[in-house]
Design a protein around this motif. Sequence first.
Motif, mmCIF file in Angstrom:
data_model
loop_
_atom_site.group_PDB
_atom_site.id
_atom_site.type_symbol
_atom_site.label_atom_id
_atom_site.label_comp_id
_atom_site.label_asym_id
_atom_site.label_seq_id
_atom_site.Cartn_x
_atom_site.Cartn_y
_atom_site.Cartn_z
ATOM 1 N N LYS A 4 32.926 6.741 25.448
ATOM 2 C CA LYS A 4 32.603 5.253 25.122
ATOM 3 C C LYS A 4 31.467 4.757 24.780
ATOM 4 O O LYS A 4 30.668 4.864 25.440
ATOM 5 C CB LYS A 4 33.096 4.372 26.092
ATOM 6 N N CYS A 6 28.382 2.384 23.777
ATOM 7 C CA CYS A 6 28.008 0.714 22.747
ATOM 8 C C CYS A 6 26.679 0.615 21.963
ATOM 9 O O CYS A 6 25.967 1.470 22.634
ATOM 10 C CB CYS A 6 28.178 0.496 23.878
ATOM 11 N N TYR A 38 32.069 2.185 29.804
ATOM 12 C CA TYR A 38 31.467 2.470 28.459
ATOM 13 C C TYR A 38 29.875 4.033 29.594
ATOM 14 O O TYR A 38 29.773 3.386 30.177
ATOM 15 C CB TYR A 38 30.353 2.027 27.847
ATOM 16 N N ALA A 116 26.998 1.776 14.262
ATOM 17 C CA ALA A 116 28.082 0.667 14.222
ATOM 18 C C ALA A 116 29.351 1.831 14.050
ATOM 19 O O ALA A 116 30.155 2.009 14.786
ATOM 20 C CB ALA A 116 28.469 -0.021 13.052
ATOM 21 N N SER A 119 29.961 3.524 17.833
ATOM 22 C CA SER A 119 30.591 3.054 18.567
ATOM 23 C C SER A 119 31.889 2.368 18.758
ATOM 24 O O SER A 119 32.196 2.279 17.364
ATOM 25 C CB SER A 119 29.114 2.028 18.502
ATOM 26 N N GLN A 120 31.955 2.072 19.849
ATOM 27 C CA GLN A 120 33.579 0.702 19.901
ATOM 28 C C GLN A 120 33.452 -0.065 19.885
ATOM 29 O O GLN A 120 33.906 -1.128 19.758
ATOM 30 C CB GLN A 120 34.508 1.464 21.060
ATOM 31 N N ARG A 121 32.056 -0.420 20.652
ATOM 32 C CA ARG A 121 31.512 -1.626 20.916
ATOM 33 C C ARG A 121 29.847 -2.342 20.340
ATOM 34 O O ARG A 121 29.139 -1.286 20.708
ATOM 35 C CB ARG A 121 31.984 -2.147 22.679
ATOM 36 N N VAL A 122 30.189 -3.201 19.700
ATOM 37 C CA VAL A 122 28.390 -3.215 19.328
ATOM 38 C C VAL A 122 28.361 -4.590 19.515
ATOM 39 O O VAL A 122 29.103 -5.873 19.503
ATOM 40 C CB VAL A 122 29.276 -4.045 17.693
ATOM 41 N N ALA A 141 30.654 -3.892 10.994
ATOM 42 C CA ALA A 141 31.400 -3.491 12.286
ATOM 43 C C ALA A 141 32.808 -3.695 12.489
ATOM 44 O O ALA A 141 33.403 -3.419 12.284
ATOM 45 C CB ALA A 141 30.554 -4.113 13.564
ATOM 46 N N GLU A 145 36.783 -2.141 12.413
ATOM 47 C CA GLU A 145 37.441 -2.305 13.455
ATOM 48 C C GLU A 145 36.851 -2.260 15.036
ATOM 49 O O GLU A 145 37.677 -2.147 15.651
ATOM 50 C CB GLU A 145 38.932 -1.857 13.141
ATOM 51 N N LYS A 146 35.636 -2.573 15.090
ATOM 52 C CA LYS A 146 34.933 -2.299 16.098
ATOM 53 C C LYS A 146 35.114 -3.611 16.660
ATOM 54 O O LYS A 146 35.424 -4.556 15.824
ATOM 55 C CB LYS A 146 33.175 -1.522 15.802
ATOM 56 N N GLU A 147 34.635 -3.407 18.663
ATOM 57 C CA GLU A 147 34.428 -4.618 18.781
ATOM 58 C C GLU A 147 32.983 -4.758 18.182
ATOM 59 O O GLU A 147 32.473 -4.117 19.332
ATOM 60 C CB GLU A 147 35.238 -4.057 21.153
#
Length: 153
Positions: A4, A6, A38, A116, A119-122, A141, A145-147
């Motif tokens: 994961k 970030c 993460y 972006a 990553s899965q989370r920004v 992002a 469809e990133k968090e």
Amino acid sequence: METKVCCVTGHRDIPTDRAVYVEQALRREVLAAIEDGYTRFISGFAEGTDLMFAAIVAEQKEYSPNLYLEAALPYAGRIKTKSKQFHDLLRICDEVTVVCQEYTPSCFMRRNRYMAVKSQRVIAVYDGRDRGGTLYTMRYAHTLEKEVRVIEV
């Protein structure tokens, strides 16, 4: 199990009277990301938000050696900065990615897109400006469809 990832985006010019708040909020977000599994963190290594984020991740690496810190530099010449903090944190990084070999007007945008996509989370430190790299990265992002977790300044 998939790693994961970030990353952070945010302003370089954090108002002095908000710096402590931003650092505390970034620390909470980094700790929450670690708690959520993460282990890989990417910083664009610009002044302000990026270096603050990198410093927090570097600090957490002392407690959790499985954490991985990547510096995503927009262009190779960025390494010539005279900032001691930049160079101290760069030495702690597990990986340094140079997005563009030469400076171009789009190299910062390309660096932000790289982060972006990976990553899965920004985590975004954002003050409401109606244009600029932070807003662009947040919007990009979202299209991926990133968090996106926003710290309002």
